[in-house]
Design a protein around this motif. Structure first.
Motif, short mmCIF file in Angstrom:
data_model
loop_
_atom_site.label_atom_id
_atom_site.label_comp_id
_atom_site.label_asym_id
_atom_site.label_seq_id
_atom_site.Cartn_x
_atom_site.Cartn_y
_atom_site.Cartn_z
N PHE A 34 0.85 -1.19 0.00
CA PHE A 34 0.00 0.00 0.00
C PHE A 34 0.88 1.23 0.00
O PHE A 34 2.04 1.20 0.44
CB PHE A 34 -0.96 0.00 1.20
CG PHE A 34 -0.29 0.15 2.54
CD1 PHE A 34 0.02 1.39 3.07
CD2 PHE A 34 0.04 -0.98 3.29
CE1 PHE A 34 0.62 1.53 4.31
CE2 PHE A 34 0.66 -0.86 4.54
CZ PHE A 34 0.95 0.39 5.04
N SER A 35 0.33 2.33 -0.49
CA SER A 35 1.12 3.56 -0.63
C SER A 35 0.73 4.64 0.35
O SER A 35 1.43 5.66 0.46
CB SER A 35 1.00 4.10 -2.06
OG SER A 35 -0.36 4.34 -2.39
N SER A 36 -0.38 4.47 1.08
CA SER A 36 -0.81 5.48 2.05
C SER A 36 -1.67 4.81 3.11
O SER A 36 -2.25 3.74 2.87
CB SER A 36 -1.62 6.57 1.35
OG SER A 36 -2.86 6.06 0.90
N PRO A 37 -1.79 5.43 4.28
CA PRO A 37 -2.67 4.88 5.32
C PRO A 37 -4.11 4.74 4.85
O PRO A 37 -4.80 3.78 5.20
CB PRO A 37 -2.54 5.88 6.46
CG PRO A 37 -1.19 6.50 6.28
CD PRO A 37 -1.01 6.58 4.79
N ALA A 38 -4.57 5.69 4.05
CA ALA A 38 -5.95 5.63 3.55
C ALA A 38 -6.15 4.40 2.66
O ALA A 38 -7.17 3.72 2.74
CB ALA A 38 -6.29 6.90 2.78
N GLU A 39 -5.16 4.11 1.82
CA GLU A 39 -5.26 2.93 0.96
C GLU A 39 -5.22 1.65 1.80
O GLU A 39 -5.97 0.70 1.55
CB GLU A 39 -4.13 2.90 -0.06
CG GLU A 39 -4.24 1.72 -1.02
CD GLU A 39 -3.05 1.59 -1.96
OE1 GLU A 39 -3.16 0.82 -2.93
OE2 GLU A 39 -2.00 2.23 -1.71
N ALA A 40 -4.36 1.64 2.80
CA ALA A 40 -4.27 0.46 3.67
C ALA A 40 -5.59 0.21 4.38
O ALA A 40 -6.06 -0.93 4.48
CB ALA A 40 -3.15 0.65 4.69
N LEU A 41 -6.22 1.28 4.85
CA LEU A 41 -7.50 1.15 5.56
C LEU A 41 -8.57 0.63 4.61
O LEU A 41 -9.38 -0.23 4.98
CB LEU A 41 -7.89 2.50 6.14
CG LEU A 41 -9.01 2.52 7.18
CD1 LEU A 41 -8.69 1.65 8.37
CD2 LEU A 41 -9.28 3.95 7.62
N SER A 42 -8.58 1.13 3.40
CA SER A 42 -9.56 0.68 2.41
C SER A 42 -9.37 -0.80 2.08
O SER A 42 -10.34 -1.57 2.01
CB SER A 42 -9.44 1.52 1.13
OG SER A 42 -10.32 1.05 0.14
N LEU A 43 -8.12 -1.22 1.89
CA LEU A 43 -7.83 -2.62 1.59
C LEU A 43 -8.21 -3.51 2.78
O LEU A 43 -8.80 -4.58 2.60
CB LEU A 43 -6.35 -2.79 1.27
CG LEU A 43 -5.87 -2.25 -0.07
CD1 LEU A 43 -4.34 -2.20 -0.11
CD2 LEU A 43 -6.39 -3.09 -1.22
N ALA A 44 -7.88 -3.07 3.97
CA ALA A 44 -8.16 -3.87 5.16
C ALA A 44 -9.65 -4.06 5.38
O ALA A 44 -10.10 -5.14 5.77
CB ALA A 44 -7.53 -3.23 6.40
N ASN A 45 -10.43 -3.02 5.12
CA ASN A 45 -11.87 -3.09 5.36
C ASN A 45 -12.63 -3.76 4.22
O ASN A 45 -13.84 -4.00 4.35
CB ASN A 45 -12.44 -1.69 5.60
CG ASN A 45 -12.05 -1.13 6.96
OD1 ASN A 45 -11.75 -1.89 7.88
ND2 ASN A 45 -12.06 0.18 7.08
N ASP A 46 -11.94 -4.08 3.14
CA ASP A 46 -12.58 -4.75 2.00
C ASP A 46 -12.69 -6.24 2.28
O ASP A 46 -12.03 -7.08 1.68
CB ASP A 46 -11.77 -4.49 0.72
CG ASP A 46 -12.45 -5.08 -0.51
OD1 ASP A 46 -13.67 -5.33 -0.45
OD2 ASP A 46 -11.76 -5.28 -1.53
N SER A 47 -13.53 -6.57 3.24
CA SER A 47 -13.68 -7.95 3.68
C SER A 47 -15.06 -8.13 4.30
O SER A 47 -15.58 -7.22 4.95
CB SER A 47 -12.60 -8.31 4.72
OG SER A 47 -12.85 -9.57 5.29
N SER A 48 -15.64 -9.32 4.09
CA SER A 48 -16.93 -9.60 4.72
C SER A 48 -16.76 -10.00 6.18
O SER A 48 -17.72 -10.00 6.95
CB SER A 48 -17.65 -10.73 3.97
OG SER A 48 -16.86 -11.91 3.97
N ALA A 49 -15.54 -10.37 6.56
CA ALA A 49 -15.25 -10.73 7.94
C ALA A 49 -14.70 -9.52 8.69
O ALA A 49 -14.19 -8.57 8.09
CB ALA A 49 -14.24 -11.88 8.00
N GLY A 50 -14.79 -9.56 10.01
CA GLY A 50 -14.30 -8.43 10.79
C GLY A 50 -14.02 -8.80 12.23
O GLY A 50 -14.48 -8.12 13.15
N LEU A 51 -13.26 -9.87 12.43
CA LEU A 51 -12.99 -10.30 13.81
C LEU A 51 -11.80 -9.57 14.40
O LEU A 51 -11.92 -8.89 15.40
CB LEU A 51 -12.76 -11.82 13.85
CG LEU A 51 -12.55 -12.41 15.25
CD1 LEU A 51 -13.75 -12.13 16.15
CD2 LEU A 51 -12.29 -13.91 15.17
N ALA A 52 -10.62 -9.75 13.80
CA ALA A 52 -9.40 -9.16 14.39
C ALA A 52 -8.51 -8.58 13.32
O ALA A 52 -8.42 -9.10 12.20
CB ALA A 52 -8.64 -10.22 15.19
#
Length: 207
Positions: A111-129
């Protein structure tokens, strides 16, 4: 071997440190020993069943066909073992980015920025940890608040504690175990509304 519900399924790495991070990670992975859990020195045991092995293998093959590179590992071993595997050149279209793995597989995503990292991380149907590491604690806290996960480790990979509320978001479920919030599942909420209006005939009035 990645077979816990809070294991990281994807590893997002800042582009500027991707190469040295990959090299150091592979050096550590190379030191892992696969085998029977009671044998001396073994750090990675078998997967739970043959279907689990096939699932990891399928994710690796899917990633390869879509352009990923197997940096180390990538092969199943007899008796339900799978080599600890690191993938590079991974993108969100690959199965390893949308399926929970439950196996010794590390897909690296730059990833190239914190915003991109956050977007990639949240691109998931799961959300445990989720987990994040940064020397900038202000940035780390803002990212942690933005992560759509029930539990977040900041500069910490072992987050389970009797004092912490265990649970997730999205398809990872509702409610919490542990901590004072875990008691909510065993309680009934009662609402009492006290009126301060005029006295009603036959009922005692306010003192």
């Amino acid at each position: 071997g990645g077979q816990t519900c809070v294991s990281a399924n994807r590893v997002l790495v800042a582009s500027e440190v991707l190469r040295p991070f990959t090299d150091k990670l592979c050096d550590r992975v190379a030191k892992l020993k696969v085998g029977h859990g009671l044998d001396e020195g073994v750090t990675v045991g078998p997967l739970i069943n043959a279907d689990a092995v096939r699932k990891v293998a399928a994710q690796v093959e899917d990633a390869k066909t879509k352009g990923a590179t197997v940096v180390t590992g990538g092969n199943s071993i007899e008796n339900r073992f799978f080599e600890p595997t690191v993938l590079s050149d991974v993108d969100p279209s690959m199965l390893c980015c949308s399926q929970e793995t439950f196996g010794p597989l590390v897909p690296l995503i730059p990833f190239s920025s914190p915003a991109e990292a956050l977007s990639l991380a949240n691109d998931s149907s799961a959300g445990l940890a989720a987990y994040l590491y940064s020397r900038d604690l202000g940035l780390a806290w803002r990212v942690a608040e933005g992560l759509e996960y029930g539990m977040v480790g900041v500069n910490e990979g072992v987050i389970s504690s009797a004092l912490g509320p265990f649970g997730g978001m999205k398809e990872s479920g509702l409610g919490r175990e542990g901590s004072k919030f875990g008691l909510d599942e065993y309680l009934e909420v009662k609402y009492i509304c006290l009126g301060l209006g005029p006295t009603v005939d036959g009922l005692p009035g306010m003192p």
